[in-house]
Structure formats: structure tokens, C-alpha cells
Design an enzyme around this catalytic site. Structure first.
Site, short mmCIF file in Angstrom:
data_model
loop_
_atom_site.label_atom_id
_atom_site.label_comp_id
_atom_site.label_asym_id
_atom_site.label_seq_id
_atom_site.Cartn_x
_atom_site.Cartn_y
_atom_site.Cartn_z
N LYS A 27 0.81 -1.20 0.00
CA LYS A 27 0.00 0.00 0.00
C LYS A 27 0.86 1.27 0.00
O LYS A 27 0.37 2.35 -0.35
CB LYS A 27 -0.88 0.06 1.28
CG LYS A 27 -1.72 -1.12 1.57
CD LYS A 27 -2.60 -0.79 2.80
CE LYS A 27 -3.35 -1.98 3.32
NZ LYS A 27 -2.48 -2.96 4.01
N GLU A 41 7.67 2.22 -6.28
CA GLU A 41 7.76 1.99 -4.83
C GLU A 41 7.80 3.32 -4.08
O GLU A 41 8.21 4.34 -4.62
CB GLU A 41 9.04 1.21 -4.51
CG GLU A 41 8.84 -0.28 -4.37
CD GLU A 41 8.13 -0.66 -3.07
OE1 GLU A 41 7.40 0.17 -2.51
OE2 GLU A 41 8.30 -1.79 -2.62
N ASP A 42 7.41 3.28 -2.82
CA ASP A 42 7.53 4.47 -1.98
C ASP A 42 8.93 4.57 -1.38
O ASP A 42 9.49 5.66 -1.29
CB ASP A 42 6.48 4.49 -0.86
CG ASP A 42 6.47 3.20 -0.05
OD1 ASP A 42 6.88 2.15 -0.58
OD2 ASP A 42 6.06 3.23 1.12
N ASP A 88 14.35 0.26 1.49
CA ASP A 88 15.01 0.25 2.80
C ASP A 88 16.10 -0.82 2.77
O ASP A 88 17.23 -0.57 2.36
CB ASP A 88 13.95 -0.01 3.88
CG ASP A 88 14.46 0.26 5.28
OD1 ASP A 88 15.66 0.09 5.50
OD2 ASP A 88 13.66 0.62 6.15
N PHE A 134 13.38 6.65 10.70
CA PHE A 134 12.06 6.06 10.49
C PHE A 134 11.11 7.14 9.99
O PHE A 134 10.73 8.04 10.74
CB PHE A 134 11.54 5.42 11.78
CG PHE A 134 10.48 4.39 11.50
CD1 PHE A 134 10.79 3.04 11.50
CD2 PHE A 134 9.17 4.77 11.19
CE1 PHE A 134 9.82 2.09 11.20
CE2 PHE A 134 8.20 3.83 10.90
CZ PHE A 134 8.52 2.48 10.91
N VAL A 135 10.76 7.06 8.71
CA VAL A 135 9.93 8.11 8.11
C VAL A 135 8.51 7.61 7.85
O VAL A 135 8.30 6.43 7.56
CB VAL A 135 10.54 8.67 6.81
CG1 VAL A 135 11.77 9.51 7.10
CG2 VAL A 135 10.88 7.56 5.82
N ASP A 172 3.93 4.14 6.45
CA ASP A 172 3.21 3.96 7.71
C ASP A 172 4.09 3.43 8.83
O ASP A 172 5.19 2.94 8.61
CB ASP A 172 2.07 2.95 7.52
CG ASP A 172 2.61 1.52 7.38
OD1 ASP A 172 3.53 1.31 6.57
OD2 ASP A 172 2.14 0.63 8.11
N ARG A 211 -0.17 7.07 7.24
CA ARG A 211 -0.06 7.03 5.78
C ARG A 211 -0.62 8.29 5.13
O ARG A 211 -0.14 8.74 4.10
CB ARG A 211 -0.85 5.84 5.21
CG ARG A 211 -0.19 4.50 5.39
CD ARG A 211 -0.90 3.48 4.50
NE ARG A 211 -0.73 2.13 4.99
CZ ARG A 211 0.30 1.34 4.71
NH1 ARG A 211 1.28 1.79 3.96
NH2 ARG A 211 0.36 0.12 5.19
C1 PRP Z 1 7.28 -1.20 2.85
C2 PRP Z 1 7.44 -0.22 1.69
C3 PRP Z 1 8.22 -1.01 0.67
C4 PRP Z 1 9.08 -1.92 1.53
C5 PRP Z 1 10.50 -1.38 1.59
O1 PRP Z 1 6.21 -2.05 2.59
O2 PRP Z 1 6.19 0.21 1.21
O3 PRP Z 1 7.38 -1.79 -0.16
O4 PRP Z 1 8.50 -1.93 2.84
O5 PRP Z 1 11.28 -2.09 2.51
P1 PRP Z 1 12.47 -3.06 2.09
O6 PRP Z 1 13.32 -2.33 1.09
O7 PRP Z 1 13.19 -3.29 3.40
O8 PRP Z 1 11.89 -4.34 1.55
P2 PRP Z 1 5.48 -2.95 3.72
O9 PRP Z 1 5.99 -4.35 3.66
O10 PRP Z 1 5.59 -2.26 5.05
O11 PRP Z 1 3.98 -2.94 3.22
P3 PRP Z 1 3.04 -1.63 2.94
O12 PRP Z 1 3.57 -0.98 1.67
O13 PRP Z 1 1.69 -2.20 2.74
O14 PRP Z 1 3.17 -0.71 4.13
#
Ligand code: PRP
Length: 183
Positions: free
Chosen positions: A47, A103-104, A107, A156-157, A163, A169
Site C-alpha cells: 500500500k 515503490e515508496d 530500505d 524512520f519516516v 506507515d 499514511r
Molecule cells: C514497505 C514499503 C516497501 C518496503 C520497503 O512495505 O512500502 O514496499 O516496505 O522495505 P524493504 O526495502 O526493506 O523491503 P510494507 O511491507 O511495510 O507494506 P506496505 O507498503 O503495505 O506498508
């Protein structure tokens, strides 16, 4: 966990609504330049990427197809579980298409790595990776995206789709969350 109002929980705003809009416009123009004649398939990674994705689609001055995939690796925690779960697959076939994964944040890079492997196996014509934020010190250089909005430090953003336990969000800006909110 301490969830109060955004005013109390956000330590500092790092990207305002205005700064976000300006950068999204630049990314939209860059993608239009690169893929404008190819009718690319823009893949939203739900999401977190949802706000960025919709804004980006509006900034693309060409024909596009929209599709959505849902994966999760953080659950309700502040740290990656190390396992990416596919929750919802794409609706359409991408074989022979020019695909843009939106992607947002990158990490650890695990999610983008997983998505690239998954979608490459379907034999698209090309894959372009785009992330609004990139914590470049947290992952290997080989996991860098083709286009990145902003490189950020290991903080942590939240906000603009990002979120903590599904909170924050819908904040229109990106801010650093106070550690006492997630520790
Ligand atoms: C978050 C974010 C990326 C991913 C990045 O998703 O939206 O998709 O983590 O982290 P990484 O590079 O360590 O894999 P999350 O799994 O929290 O799901 P969400 O998008 O539904 O919040």
C-alpha cells in the site's frame, strides 16, 4: 507504542507537500521522456506507494496502463521480517511490455529485489524501477533503483503513504517519527 496526534509524534518534516509535488513532476517528466512512446505498464506496490503512484500517473504526459500488486514484509513492526509475502498479484499479463515498478521506499531492498525477480520471470520487454525514497546506506548498491526521488538517511519516516502499523499514511508530508512512537 505511543500514537498521539501527528503534531506530537512527528519529530521533523523532511519533505513538504510542495517539495513532494515538485519532485514527482520531475520524475513524471523523466519517465515520459524515457518511455512515452511505449505505453508503459505502471505497477503500484501497495500500500505504501499508493499516494506517490497516483500523483506520478497524473504527471505522465503519455498513454500508460495501470496495474497493482500487493506485497508485505513489515507487518505491524518497525523492522522487516525478512520474508516478502505476495498478497495480490497483477491483474494483467506483462509479457513483452515495458514495466515500471513504483515503490515508496527502498530500505533493505528486499521487496524491490523480490518484485524484480517475480516480474522478470514473465518476460517483459523492460523493467524500470522507481522509488520515491531510498535509504541508500541500508542496502547494497546493486539494489539502487533507476530513478529515485530523494536519498534519505536511516531514519524512520512516515507520511505520503509510508506507515507505522498502518498509522500516518495519510499525512500529506514526509516526516521523521519520534523513536518513542515505535520502540
Ligand atoms: C514497505 C514499503 C516497501 C518496503 C520497503 O512495505 O512500502 O514496499 O516496505 O522495505 P524493504 O526495502 O526493506 O523491503 P510494507 O511491507 O511495510 O507494506 P506496505 O507498503 O503495505 O506498508
Amino acid at each position: 507504542m505511543l500514537i498521539r496526534s501527528a503534531e506530537q509524534d512527528i519529530e521533523r518534516v523532511i519533505y513538504t507537500e510542495k517539495a513532494i509535488a515538485a519532485r514527482v513532476e520531475e520524475i513524471g517528466a523523466e519517465l515520459t521522456r524515457r518511455l512515452g512512446d511505449k505505453r508503459p505498464v505502471l505497477v503500484c506496490v501497495l500500500k505504501g506507494a499508493s499516494f506517490f503512484y497516483i500523483d506520478l500517473c497524473r504527471c505522465m504526459n503519455c498513454a500508460i496502463d495501470m496495474d497493482f500488486i500487493s506485497v508485505s514484509s513489515y507487518g505491524a513492526g518497525a523492522q522487516s521480517t525478512g520474508v516478502v509475502r505476495l498478497i495480490k498479484d497483477l491483474d494483467n499479463n506483462i509479457t513483452g511490455r515495458d514495466v515500471v515498478i513504483v515503490e515508496d521506499i527502498i530500505d533493505s531492498g528486499l521487496t524491490m529485489h523480490y518484485l524484480k525477480e517475480l516480474l522478470s520471470a514473465r518476460k517483459p520487454a523492460s523493467i524500470t524501477t522507481v522509488s520515491f525514497l531510498d535509504k541508500s546506506t541500508c542496502h547494497d548498491k546493486s539494489l539502487k533503483t533507476d530513478i529515485c526521488g530523494f536519498e534519505i538517511p536511516d531514519e524512520f519516516v512516515v507520511g505520503y503513504g509510508l506507515d507505522y502499523a498502518n498509522y500516518y499514511r495519510n499525512l500529506p508530508y514526509i516526516g521523521i517519527l519520534r523513536p518513542e512512537c515505535y520502540k
